[in-house]
Motif scaffolding. Structure first.
Motif, mmCIF file in Angstrom:
data_model
loop_
_atom_site.group_PDB
_atom_site.id
_atom_site.type_symbol
_atom_site.label_atom_id
_atom_site.label_comp_id
_atom_site.label_asym_id
_atom_site.label_seq_id
_atom_site.Cartn_x
_atom_site.Cartn_y
_atom_site.Cartn_z
ATOM 1 N N GLY A 1 24.261 -0.565 12.871
ATOM 2 C CA GLY A 1 23.721 -1.916 12.975
ATOM 3 C C GLY A 1 22.206 -1.970 12.839
ATOM 4 N N THR A 2 21.560 -0.810 12.669
ATOM 5 C CA THR A 2 20.139 -0.764 12.345
ATOM 6 C C THR A 2 20.003 -0.131 10.958
ATOM 7 O OG1 THR A 2 19.917 1.388 13.424
ATOM 8 C CG2 THR A 2 19.474 -0.570 14.765
ATOM 9 N N ARG A 3 18.750 -0.028 10.458
ATOM 10 C CA ARG A 3 18.614 0.506 9.104
ATOM 11 C C ARG A 3 17.362 1.350 8.934
ATOM 12 N NH1 ARG A 3 17.129 -5.150 5.914
ATOM 13 N NH2 ARG A 3 14.954 -5.313 6.605
ATOM 14 N N TRP A 4 17.479 2.311 8.031
ATOM 15 C CA TRP A 4 16.328 3.017 7.485
ATOM 16 C C TRP A 4 16.110 2.467 6.080
ATOM 17 C CZ3 TRP A 4 16.926 8.358 4.840
ATOM 18 C CH2 TRP A 4 15.712 8.726 4.231
ATOM 19 N N HIS A 5 14.997 1.815 5.876
ATOM 20 C CA HIS A 5 14.656 1.181 4.597
ATOM 21 C C HIS A 5 13.445 1.927 4.039
ATOM 22 C CE1 HIS A 5 13.687 -1.719 1.556
ATOM 23 N NE2 HIS A 5 14.406 -2.727 2.072
ATOM 24 N N THR A 6 13.634 2.647 2.932
ATOM 25 C CA THR A 6 12.481 3.331 2.335
ATOM 26 C C THR A 6 11.543 2.296 1.714
ATOM 27 O OG1 THR A 6 13.542 3.682 0.186
ATOM 28 C CG2 THR A 6 13.905 5.359 1.886
ATOM 29 N N CYS A 7 10.388 2.724 1.368
ATOM 30 C CA CYS A 7 9.334 1.804 0.926
ATOM 31 C C CYS A 7 9.741 1.073 -0.359
ATOM 32 C CB CYS A 7 8.038 2.573 0.698
ATOM 33 S SG CYS A 7 6.624 1.500 0.337
ATOM 34 N N ALA A 8 9.828 -0.247 -0.252
ATOM 35 C CA ALA A 8 10.203 -1.057 -1.417
ATOM 36 C C ALA A 8 8.962 -1.303 -2.274
ATOM 37 C CB ALA A 8 10.800 -2.385 -0.968
ATOM 38 N N GLY A 9 9.066 -0.978 -3.558
ATOM 39 C CA GLY A 9 7.951 -1.190 -4.467
ATOM 40 C C GLY A 9 6.962 -0.049 -4.484
ATOM 41 N N CYS A 10 7.147 0.960 -3.611
ATOM 42 C CA CYS A 10 6.203 2.081 -3.564
ATOM 43 C C CYS A 10 6.908 3.417 -3.387
ATOM 44 C CB CYS A 10 5.159 1.873 -2.462
ATOM 45 S SG CYS A 10 5.884 1.553 -0.836
ATOM 46 N N SER A 11 8.216 3.480 -3.712
ATOM 47 C CA SER A 11 8.937 4.750 -3.628
ATOM 48 C C SER A 11 10.029 4.799 -4.688
ATOM 49 C CB SER A 11 9.550 4.929 -2.238
ATOM 50 O OG SER A 11 10.593 3.983 -2.036
ATOM 51 N N ASN A 12 10.416 6.006 -5.017
ATOM 52 C CA ASN A 12 11.487 6.228 -5.991
ATOM 53 C C ASN A 12 12.366 7.384 -5.509
ATOM 54 O OD1 ASN A 12 10.743 4.524 -8.551
ATOM 55 N ND2 ASN A 12 8.812 5.490 -7.920
#
Length: 371
Positions: A260-271
């Protein structure tokens, strides 16, 4: 004249009544026991205790000291058993074995040395057998967690209390090599075992008592303890690629115990690739691991996870073993579990997302299982 007539009539009626009474006394004479009937003291406060194809019938000793024997009848007096009354003791009891699984009415009569019987006393009870046994359900284990110190916590599912479940029994081998059995009441949602031998498992079964007066317990068959997850309390993220921001997007959410929680990698600055390295605190033998997509802010599930990932393990965080590439279905909720046939010994593991629909990645949770 009328007075004489009336007196004569009264005398005639009196004579008839006396004659009739004498005839009645003669008729009932054969049915009268001189001195009256003698009854032995009856059984007091009887109870029937159910059991496995048997019933124990018990009652309190009465006040009549002349009672020396009793008989218990059942099946409409077709069957019976005799009981000698001991000279001491407050309770008299007899076990009736080899009974069919059904309800019975038991009739108790007591007798003195002259054979005088008490009035009958009834008590109802029943025996249980294969039919009852066949409907008993083992209380499930929802999860088993191994702590860093080797203790295990068992998280129990619901118990079949409607059929008389009252405890779970766990059998395991302790650190000294001794086989132990522990009982845990059904009221306990979790149970802890502190001394289980490393690299061994436990098995469990459920105990039932069909009613409060049962003299026997009933058991389900043993079930293997199954998969054990490693406690995440002491886990640490020691390295990671990126996170979009602290808090709701932080990499620590990947090991917090919920999808119910999340790990969100950097949007727009990671690949891709995106990775997180976890220190479990102690060396473990990993037999399986599981991965979830997140349901954070999206109850139907977030489909921005990877399509493929790699799983690596290490004992020293220097030398790593890559256990291969795995497919991940980012369109379904719930745990997706993967076997490690090598039973990898490791203190550290690394999750590496290698391919997905966006440049960034969103994940829910990861767990490891084993010994």
């Amino acid at each position: 004249m009328k007075r004489i007539y009336h007196v004569g009539l009264m005398l005639l009626i009196t004579i008839c009544v006396i004659t009739a009474c004498r005839k009645m006394d003669s008729a009932y004479k054969n049915y009268v026991v001189p001195g009256g009937l003698t009854y032995a003291g009856k059984a007091t406060k009887p109870k029937a205790y159910s059991g496995l194809n048997r019933v124990k019938v018990a009652w309190l000793r009465g006040a009549d000291p002349s009672v020396v024997k009793a008989k218990v009848f059942w099946n409409s007096f077709a069957d019976s058993i005799s009981v000698d009354i001991p000279e001491i003791g407050d309770t008299i009891s007899v076990m009736i074995d080899n009974l069919q699984e059904k309800s019975y009415t038991f009739i108790i009569r007591t007798y003195d040395a002259q054979g005088h019987s008490s009035i009958p006393v009834e008590v109802v009870g029943g025996s249980y057998g294969e039919k009852y046994q066949a409907q008993l359900l083992t209380r499930p284990v929802n999860s088993t967690v191994i702590k860093t110190n080797g203790a295990i916590t068992i998280n129990w599912g619901g118990a079949d209390v409607s059929n008389g479940a009252f405890a779970s029994e766990v059998e395991y081998t302790d650190v000294s090599g001794n086989v132990k059995h522990k009982l845990f009441p059904v009221e306990s949602l979790t149970s802890e075992i502190l001394d289980m031998k490393p690299n061994t498992n436990y098995k469990f079964r459920t105990l039932f008592r069909p009613d409060s007066l049962s003299v026997d317990n009933f058991y389900t068959g043993y079930t293997d303890g199954g998969l054990r997850s490693f406690d995440k309390k002491d886990w640490k993220i020691i390295d990671y690629s990126t996170q979009h921001s602290p808090g709701e997007n932080a990499v620590i959410n990947f090991i917090d115990g919920t999808d119910g929680t999340r790990w969100h990698t950097c949007a727009g600055c990671s690949n891709y690739p995106h990775f997180a390295t976890i220190d479990m605190g102690v060396e473990r033998t990993i037999t399986q691991f599981g991965v979830w997509r997140t349901t954070y802010a999206m109850p139907d599930g977030d489909d921005r996870g990877p399509d493929k990932f790699e799983f690596l393990t290490s004992i020293d965080n220097i030398t790593w073993i890559n256990h291969g590439s795995f497919n991940f279905n980012r369109l379904i909720n719930g745990e997706q579990r993967y076997l490690l046939p090598e039973n990898a010994k490791a203190r550290y593991f690394k999750f590496v997302g290698t391919q997905g629909p966006q440049s960034y990645m969103v994940m829910g949770e990861i767990s490891t299982y084993g010994q």
